[in-house]
Scaffold this motif. Structure first.
Motif, PDB file in Angstrom:
ATOM      1  N   ILE A 226      15.547 -18.058  15.420  1.00  0.00           N
ATOM      2  CA  ILE A 226      15.031 -17.375  14.182  1.00  0.00           C
ATOM      3  C   ILE A 226      15.704 -18.172  12.946  1.00  0.00           C
ATOM      4  N   CYS A 227      16.922 -18.367  12.610  1.00  0.00           N
ATOM      5  CA  CYS A 227      16.894 -18.876  11.205  1.00  0.00           C
ATOM      6  C   CYS A 227      16.324 -20.219  10.991  1.00  0.00           C
ATOM      7  N   THR A 228      16.711 -21.013  12.776  1.00  0.00           N
ATOM      8  CA  THR A 228      16.070 -22.119  12.403  1.00  0.00           C
ATOM      9  C   THR A 228      14.279 -22.263  12.554  1.00  0.00           C
ATOM     10  N   VAL A 229      14.793 -22.378  13.919  1.00  0.00           N
ATOM     11  CA  VAL A 229      13.850 -22.853  14.736  1.00  0.00           C
ATOM     12  C   VAL A 229      12.017 -22.065  13.556  1.00  0.00           C
ATOM     13  N   PHE A 230      12.377 -20.174  13.720  1.00  0.00           N
ATOM     14  CA  PHE A 230      11.561 -19.510  13.126  1.00  0.00           C
ATOM     15  C   PHE A 230      11.276 -19.947  11.322  1.00  0.00           C
ATOM     16  N   ALA A 231      12.129 -20.128  10.593  1.00  0.00           N
ATOM     17  CA  ALA A 231      12.330 -20.877   9.422  1.00  0.00           C
ATOM     18  C   ALA A 231      11.570 -21.845   9.080  1.00  0.00           C
ATOM     19  N   LEU A 232      11.518 -23.005   9.913  1.00  0.00           N
ATOM     20  CA  LEU A 232      11.036 -24.041   9.886  1.00  0.00           C
ATOM     21  C   LEU A 232       9.709 -23.934  10.655  1.00  0.00           C
ATOM     22  N   LEU A 233       9.419 -23.663  11.187  1.00  0.00           N
ATOM     23  CA  LEU A 233       7.851 -23.481  11.287  1.00  0.00           C
ATOM     24  C   LEU A 233       7.270 -23.001  10.333  1.00  0.00           C
ATOM     25  N   ARG A 234       7.457 -21.124   9.652  1.00  0.00           N
ATOM     26  CA  ARG A 234       7.201 -20.795   8.185  1.00  0.00           C
ATOM     27  C   ARG A 234       6.659 -21.877   7.563  1.00  0.00           C
ATOM     28  N   ARG A 235       7.462 -22.576   6.515  1.00  0.00           N
ATOM     29  CA  ARG A 235       6.954 -23.269   6.005  1.00  0.00           C
ATOM     30  C   ARG A 235       5.480 -23.679   6.267  1.00  0.00           C
ATOM     31  N   HIS A 236       5.043 -23.780   7.397  1.00  0.00           N
ATOM     32  CA  HIS A 236       3.861 -24.293   7.343  1.00  0.00           C
ATOM     33  C   HIS A 236       2.543 -24.163   8.416  1.00  0.00           C
ATOM     34  N   LEU A 237       2.874 -22.983   8.719  1.00  0.00           N
ATOM     35  CA  LEU A 237       2.306 -21.990   9.392  1.00  0.00           C
ATOM     36  C   LEU A 237       1.542 -20.459   9.372  1.00  0.00           C
ATOM     37  N   PRO A 238       0.673 -20.110   8.874  1.00  0.00           N
ATOM     38  CA  PRO A 238       1.057 -18.199   9.237  1.00  0.00           C
ATOM     39  C   PRO A 238       2.017 -17.505  10.225  1.00  0.00           C
ATOM     40  N   VAL A 239       2.366 -16.611   9.330  1.00  0.00           N
ATOM     41  CA  VAL A 239       3.886 -16.006   9.936  1.00  0.00           C
ATOM     42  C   VAL A 239       3.442 -15.768  11.654  1.00  0.00           C
ATOM     43  N   ALA A 240       1.879 -15.158  11.364  1.00  0.00           N
ATOM     44  CA  ALA A 240       1.500 -14.885  13.333  1.00  0.00           C
ATOM     45  C   ALA A 240       2.049 -16.628  14.317  1.00  0.00           C
ATOM     46  N   GLN A 241       1.388 -17.345  13.540  1.00  0.00           N
ATOM     47  CA  GLN A 241       1.429 -18.350  14.479  1.00  0.00           C
ATOM     48  C   GLN A 241       3.176 -19.426  14.755  1.00  0.00           C
ATOM     49  N   ALA A 242       3.907 -18.687  13.867  1.00  0.00           N
ATOM     50  CA  ALA A 242       4.485 -19.227  13.506  1.00  0.00           C
ATOM     51  C   ALA A 242       5.929 -18.521  14.744  1.00  0.00           C
ATOM     52  N   VAL A 243       6.027 -16.878  14.728  1.00  0.00           N
ATOM     53  CA  VAL A 243       6.154 -16.233  15.588  1.00  0.00           C
ATOM     54  C   VAL A 243       6.054 -16.196  16.481  1.00  0.00           C
ATOM     55  N   ALA A 244       4.917 -16.712  17.664  1.00  0.00           N
ATOM     56  CA  ALA A 244       4.706 -16.810  18.063  1.00  0.00           C
ATOM     57  C   ALA A 244       5.145 -18.277  19.122  1.00  0.00           C
ATOM     58  N   LEU A 245       5.187 -19.447  18.185  1.00  0.00           N
ATOM     59  CA  LEU A 245       5.519 -20.177  19.229  1.00  0.00           C
ATOM     60  C   LEU A 245       7.729 -20.595  18.638  1.00  0.00           C
ATOM     61  N   GLN A 246       7.774 -19.875  18.301  1.00  0.00           N
ATOM     62  CA  GLN A 246       9.443 -19.627  18.106  1.00  0.00           C
ATOM     63  C   GLN A 246      10.135 -18.686  19.443  1.00  0.00           C
ATOM     64  N   ALA A 247       9.172 -17.852  19.714  1.00  0.00           N
ATOM     65  CA  ALA A 247       9.162 -16.872  20.815  1.00  0.00           C
ATOM     66  C   ALA A 247       9.146 -17.674  22.159  1.00  0.00           C
ATOM     67  N   VAL A 248       7.986 -18.985  22.012  1.00  0.00           N
ATOM     68  CA  VAL A 248       7.849 -19.052  22.744  1.00  0.00           C
ATOM     69  C   VAL A 248       9.353 -20.166  23.529  1.00  0.00           C
TER      70      VAL A 248
END
Length: 264
Positions: free
Chosen positions: A174-196
């Motif tokens: 959450i604090c690393t993967v999701f936070a970094l993805l969220r800088r480049h992707l919309p919330v829904a995409q970042a949420v799904a990719l970190q969940a994988v």
């Protein structure tokens, strides 16, 4: 906030899929190859995307190089614990001291009070765990992926292991993967990719059978809660309450006359 081009989705998606290959399929060469391709494509997109995906990749590589199991022996806990520290510490340190940004943060004291709904969700998590985990762990036999302990030291080690791992899950996914993805992707995409990635890691740890059916939604909810509360403290409380039920179920499953309070 960038809602970028195709490469800005493909590259993170490949990083996420590499976690599936590394942790579920246990194919290191293919997984590392996917990470390399993802970083190469990110380089054609932007320096910022390449930089942030490289930080995620560093954590994934660190974890892929050690056995991910529920072994609670001192040796294994030191080895896996060291990898966990590197997986979180390297992205944080490089982001903070090399790249001079604060993309990876661990907000414990936010100064924002939890809402009534957030407070009520905490006991709800215990109820959900009570309803779900005994049926899952016992009827599938998945509890055997955890060591059978009945002595005080073994019980303490199991309790320590489940709690430390639960905290690390939030620090990394959450604090690393999701936070970094969220800088480049919309919330829904970042949420799904970190969940994988979250689900793939826990699969290798021992959550097999139909565990992804509840772990994937749990990982998504945790990311959404973090987006809403911006509080590491809150999502850790949620996770540790769920893990408390898990710990009690594991003790009961291996010692059926103990903590005989579950329905399954």
């Amino acid at each position: 906030m960038r809602h970028g081009n195709t490469l800005e989705l493909i590259s993170p998606a490949l990083v996420s899929f590499s976690g599936f290959v590394l942790f579920v399929l246990e194919q290191d060469i293919a997984g590392f190859g996917l990470l390399a391709v993802a970083l190469l494509l990110a380089g054609f997109s932007s320096w910022g995307l390449l930089r942030d995906l490289a930080l995620i990749a560093a954590g994934l590589v660190a974890m892929s190089l050690v056995p991910i199991t529920t072994d609670i022996s001192t040796g294994h806990m030191l080895v896996m614990g060291s990898a966990m520290i590197l997986a979180v510490g390297v992205p944080y340190s490089v982001s903070r001291f090399v790249f001079k940004d604060r993309a990876v943060r661990f907000p414990v004291r936010t100064g924002q009070a939890w809402t009534r709904a957030e407070k009520w969700y905490l006991p709800a998590v215990v109820v959900i765990g009570y309803a779900l985990l005994p049926a899952y762990m016992v009827t599938t036999g998945v509890y055997r992926n955890w060591p059978a302990v009945s002595d005080p030291e073994g019980i303490f080690r199991l309790f320590l292991g489940t709690n430390v791992l639960g905290i690390w899950d939030e620090l990394f996914f959450i604090c690393t993967v999701f936070a970094l993805l969220r800088r480049h992707l919309p919330v829904a995409q970042a949420v799904a990719l970190q969940a994988v990635l979250f689900t793939s890691f826990l699969w290798e740890l021992g959550f097999r059978a139909w565990a992804p059916l509840f772990i994937f939604p749990f990982a998504m909810v945790q990311a959404l809660l973090f987006t809403r509360t911006k509080s590491l403290s809150y999502i850790v409380c949620v996770h540790l309450l769920f893990d408390l039920v898990l710990f009690l179920v594991l003790i009961h499953a291996h010692n059926r006359s103990w903590i005989n309070i579950f329905i399954y």
